[in-house]
Design a protein around this motif. Structure first.
Motif, PDB file in Angstrom:
ATOM      1  N   SER A  94      24.993  55.428 117.204  1.00  0.00           N
ATOM      2  CA  SER A  94      25.965  55.883 116.225  1.00  0.00           C
ATOM      3  C   SER A  94      27.166  56.520 116.908  1.00  0.00           C
ATOM      4  O   SER A  94      27.025  57.464 117.672  1.00  0.00           O
ATOM      5  CB  SER A  94      25.308  56.901 115.295  1.00  0.00           C
ATOM      6  OG  SER A  94      26.288  57.476 114.460  1.00  0.00           O
ATOM      7  N   PRO A  95      28.382  56.021 116.626  1.00  0.00           N
ATOM      8  CA  PRO A  95      29.561  56.607 117.246  1.00  0.00           C
ATOM      9  C   PRO A  95      29.839  58.027 116.766  1.00  0.00           C
ATOM     10  O   PRO A  95      30.536  58.772 117.432  1.00  0.00           O
ATOM     11  CB  PRO A  95      30.691  55.650 116.858  1.00  0.00           C
ATOM     12  CG  PRO A  95      30.175  54.821 115.748  1.00  0.00           C
ATOM     13  CD  PRO A  95      28.687  54.868 115.807  1.00  0.00           C
ATOM     14  N   LEU A  96      29.279  58.403 115.630  1.00  0.00           N
ATOM     15  CA  LEU A  96      29.475  59.755 115.108  1.00  0.00           C
ATOM     16  C   LEU A  96      29.103  60.797 116.152  1.00  0.00           C
ATOM     17  O   LEU A  96      29.777  61.807 116.310  1.00  0.00           O
ATOM     18  CB  LEU A  96      28.634  59.949 113.840  1.00  0.00           C
ATOM     19  CG  LEU A  96      28.775  61.280 113.125  1.00  0.00           C
ATOM     20  CD1 LEU A  96      30.122  61.351 112.439  1.00  0.00           C
ATOM     21  CD2 LEU A  96      27.669  61.432 112.103  1.00  0.00           C
ATOM     22  N   TYR A 144      43.722  60.709 114.707  1.00  0.00           N
ATOM     23  CA  TYR A 144      44.303  59.622 115.497  1.00  0.00           C
ATOM     24  C   TYR A 144      43.231  58.992 116.381  1.00  0.00           C
ATOM     25  O   TYR A 144      42.404  59.688 116.952  1.00  0.00           O
ATOM     26  CB  TYR A 144      45.437  60.155 116.378  1.00  0.00           C
ATOM     27  CG  TYR A 144      46.596  60.710 115.584  1.00  0.00           C
ATOM     28  CD1 TYR A 144      47.582  59.865 115.084  1.00  0.00           C
ATOM     29  CD2 TYR A 144      46.710  62.076 115.345  1.00  0.00           C
ATOM     30  CE1 TYR A 144      48.653  60.371 114.347  1.00  0.00           C
ATOM     31  CE2 TYR A 144      47.778  62.592 114.625  1.00  0.00           C
ATOM     32  CZ  TYR A 144      48.746  61.724 114.124  1.00  0.00           C
ATOM     33  OH  TYR A 144      49.795  62.227 113.411  1.00  0.00           O
ATOM     34  N   TYR A 145      43.296  57.680 116.540  1.00  0.00           N
ATOM     35  CA  TYR A 145      42.294  56.949 117.314  1.00  0.00           C
ATOM     36  C   TYR A 145      42.960  55.961 118.268  1.00  0.00           C
ATOM     37  O   TYR A 145      44.127  55.614 118.102  1.00  0.00           O
ATOM     38  CB  TYR A 145      41.335  56.199 116.378  1.00  0.00           C
ATOM     39  CG  TYR A 145      42.028  55.168 115.511  1.00  0.00           C
ATOM     40  CD1 TYR A 145      42.187  53.853 115.947  1.00  0.00           C
ATOM     41  CD2 TYR A 145      42.517  55.509 114.250  1.00  0.00           C
ATOM     42  CE1 TYR A 145      42.830  52.908 115.161  1.00  0.00           C
ATOM     43  CE2 TYR A 145      43.156  54.573 113.461  1.00  0.00           C
ATOM     44  CZ  TYR A 145      43.316  53.282 113.915  1.00  0.00           C
ATOM     45  OH  TYR A 145      43.956  52.352 113.139  1.00  0.00           O
ATOM     46  N   THR A 146      42.177  55.493 119.256  1.00  0.00           N
ATOM     47  CA  THR A 146      42.597  54.418 120.156  1.00  0.00           C
ATOM     48  C   THR A 146      41.761  53.186 119.827  1.00  0.00           C
ATOM     49  O   THR A 146      40.964  53.200 118.883  1.00  0.00           O
ATOM     50  CB  THR A 146      42.379  54.782 121.644  1.00  0.00           C
ATOM     51  OG1 THR A 146      40.973  54.844 121.899  1.00  0.00           O
ATOM     52  CG2 THR A 146      43.034  56.103 122.002  1.00  0.00           C
ATOM     53  N   SER A 147      41.880  52.179 120.658  1.00  0.00           N
ATOM     54  CA  SER A 147      41.096  50.961 120.441  1.00  0.00           C
ATOM     55  C   SER A 147      39.710  51.041 121.084  1.00  0.00           C
ATOM     56  O   SER A 147      38.961  50.075 121.076  1.00  0.00           O
ATOM     57  CB  SER A 147      41.855  49.748 120.997  1.00  0.00           C
ATOM     58  OG  SER A 147      42.068  49.914 122.385  1.00  0.00           O
ATOM     59  N   ALA A 148      39.357  52.187 121.624  1.00  0.00           N
ATOM     60  CA  ALA A 148      38.037  52.359 122.248  1.00  0.00           C
ATOM     61  C   ALA A 148      36.944  52.174 121.193  1.00  0.00           C
ATOM     62  O   ALA A 148      37.147  52.485 120.014  1.00  0.00           O
ATOM     63  CB  ALA A 148      37.914  53.736 122.896  1.00  0.00           C
ATOM     64  N   GLY A 150      34.282  52.471 118.526  1.00  0.00           N
ATOM     65  CA  GLY A 150      33.824  53.519 117.621  1.00  0.00           C
ATOM     66  C   GLY A 150      34.878  54.515 117.184  1.00  0.00           C
ATOM     67  O   GLY A 150      34.690  55.218 116.201  1.00  0.00           O
ATOM     68  N   GLU A 151      36.005  54.604 117.892  1.00  0.00           N
ATOM     69  CA  GLU A 151      36.999  55.638 117.552  1.00  0.00           C
ATOM     70  C   GLU A 151      37.598  55.446 116.168  1.00  0.00           C
ATOM     71  O   GLU A 151      37.702  56.394 115.393  1.00  0.00           O
ATOM     72  CB  GLU A 151      38.107  55.708 118.605  1.00  0.00           C
ATOM     73  CG  GLU A 151      37.703  56.459 119.845  1.00  0.00           C
ATOM     74  CD  GLU A 151      38.881  56.772 120.748  1.00  0.00           C
ATOM     75  OE1 GLU A 151      40.036  56.849 120.266  1.00  0.00           O
ATOM     76  OE2 GLU A 151      38.643  56.958 121.948  1.00  0.00           O
ATOM     77  N   GLN A 152      38.007  54.234 115.840  1.00  0.00           N
ATOM     78  CA  GLN A 152      38.610  54.011 114.530  1.00  0.00           C
ATOM     79  C   GLN A 152      37.605  54.295 113.422  1.00  0.00           C
ATOM     80  O   GLN A 152      37.935  54.911 112.413  1.00  0.00           O
ATOM     81  CB  GLN A 152      39.155  52.583 114.412  1.00  0.00           C
ATOM     82  CG  GLN A 152      39.867  52.355 113.092  1.00  0.00           C
ATOM     83  CD  GLN A 152      40.515  50.985 112.997  1.00  0.00           C
ATOM     84  OE1 GLN A 152      40.411  50.163 113.899  1.00  0.00           O
ATOM     85  NE2 GLN A 152      41.195  50.727 111.888  1.00  0.00           N
ATOM     86  N   VAL A 180      38.807  60.811 119.486  1.00  0.00           N
ATOM     87  CA  VAL A 180      39.643  61.005 118.305  1.00  0.00           C
ATOM     88  C   VAL A 180      40.379  62.328 118.454  1.00  0.00           C
ATOM     89  O   VAL A 180      39.789  63.346 118.823  1.00  0.00           O
ATOM     90  CB  VAL A 180      38.783  61.004 117.020  1.00  0.00           C
ATOM     91  CG1 VAL A 180      39.605  61.378 115.799  1.00  0.00           C
ATOM     92  CG2 VAL A 180      38.118  59.645 116.834  1.00  0.00           C
ATOM     93  N   ILE A 181      41.670  62.300 118.176  1.00  0.00           N
ATOM     94  CA  ILE A 181      42.488  63.518 118.202  1.00  0.00           C
ATOM     95  C   ILE A 181      42.851  63.848 116.762  1.00  0.00           C
ATOM     96  O   ILE A 181      43.453  63.036 116.056  1.00  0.00           O
ATOM     97  CB  ILE A 181      43.764  63.330 119.052  1.00  0.00           C
ATOM     98  CG1 ILE A 181      43.374  63.112 120.516  1.00  0.00           C
ATOM     99  CG2 ILE A 181      44.700  64.521 118.893  1.00  0.00           C
ATOM    100  CD1 ILE A 181      44.543  62.848 121.441  1.00  0.00           C
ATOM    101  N   VAL A 182      42.467  65.038 116.337  1.00  0.00           N
ATOM    102  CA  VAL A 182      42.781  65.509 114.989  1.00  0.00           C
ATOM    103  C   VAL A 182      43.845  66.585 115.118  1.00  0.00           C
ATOM    104  O   VAL A 182      43.649  67.594 115.788  1.00  0.00           O
ATOM    105  CB  VAL A 182      41.530  66.073 114.285  1.00  0.00           C
ATOM    106  CG1 VAL A 182      41.899  66.638 112.917  1.00  0.00           C
ATOM    107  CG2 VAL A 182      40.455  65.002 114.158  1.00  0.00           C
TER     108      VAL A 182
END
Length: 192
Positions: A94-96, A144-148, A150-152, A180-182
């Protein structure tokens, strides 16, 4: 040669005793005490003494086991700590739990990022940093997310759960560490 005869006889006697012992051992291993083999068939016995008895191979039925949590005392006052079993492949992937989240305050509200980070942790997110974002004014609280991998997914889930926007990283934070940057602004309402 007369002395060789008692030695030879003693050798045969020892071999006979060994064969009987092996036979009894096989019987004891395959018997459940009721005269039946452990697999429900009569025990196999050997009646010859010249060769070792034939052994039978039983194939046990497959069993499924689960590891239960263990409880061990850890405090002098008698309190205990429960140690959970290792995560299953479903939760381990789980990416969470595996995507790092960094929370930044871009408002004048004291402890906004720290309080939000605690709410995120309580919801199961992996918050690894809390700080201020002084590099400019962000118009809305956004994950904010990247293409890594699970990030999106994590950014979208976090944004939906806590009433924020979600977007790919902008150039000012594009080169920051993965995760992820919040960035929180005055419109962040943790009650959403």
């Amino acid at each position: 040669m007369q002395g060789a005869r008692p030695v030879r006889t003693a050798g045969f006697v020892l071999i006979g005793v060994a064969v009987v012992a092996v036979g009894l051992g096989v019987f004891a291993l395959t018997s459940n005490g009721s005269g039946q083999a452990a697999n429900g068939r009569p025990p196999v016995t050997s009646t010859t003494t010249a060769a070792p008895p034939a052994t039978t191979t039983t194939h046990p039925k497959p069993t499924t086991t689960t590891q239960a949590p263990t409880t061990t005392p850890s405090y002098p006052s008698g309190q205990t700590t429960t140690v959970a079993p290792p995560p299953t492949s479903a939760t381990a992937a789980s990416p969470l739990r595996t995507v790092d989240i960094r929370v930044y305050n871009n408002s004048l509200i004291h402890d906004l990022a720290a309080n939000a980070a605690q709410d995120f942790r309580n919801a199961g997110y992996n918050v690894v940093f809390v700080g201020a974002y002084p590099q400019g004014i962000i118009p809305h609280s956004t994950a904010y997310y990247t293409s890594a991998p699970g990030e999106q997914q994590v950014a979208t889930q976090l944004a939906q759960q806590f009433g924020m926007r979600v977007a790919p990283r902008f150039p000012g934070i594009a080169a920051a560490s993965p995760g992820v940057i919040v960035i929180l602004t005055k419109d962040f309402n943790p009650g959403k």
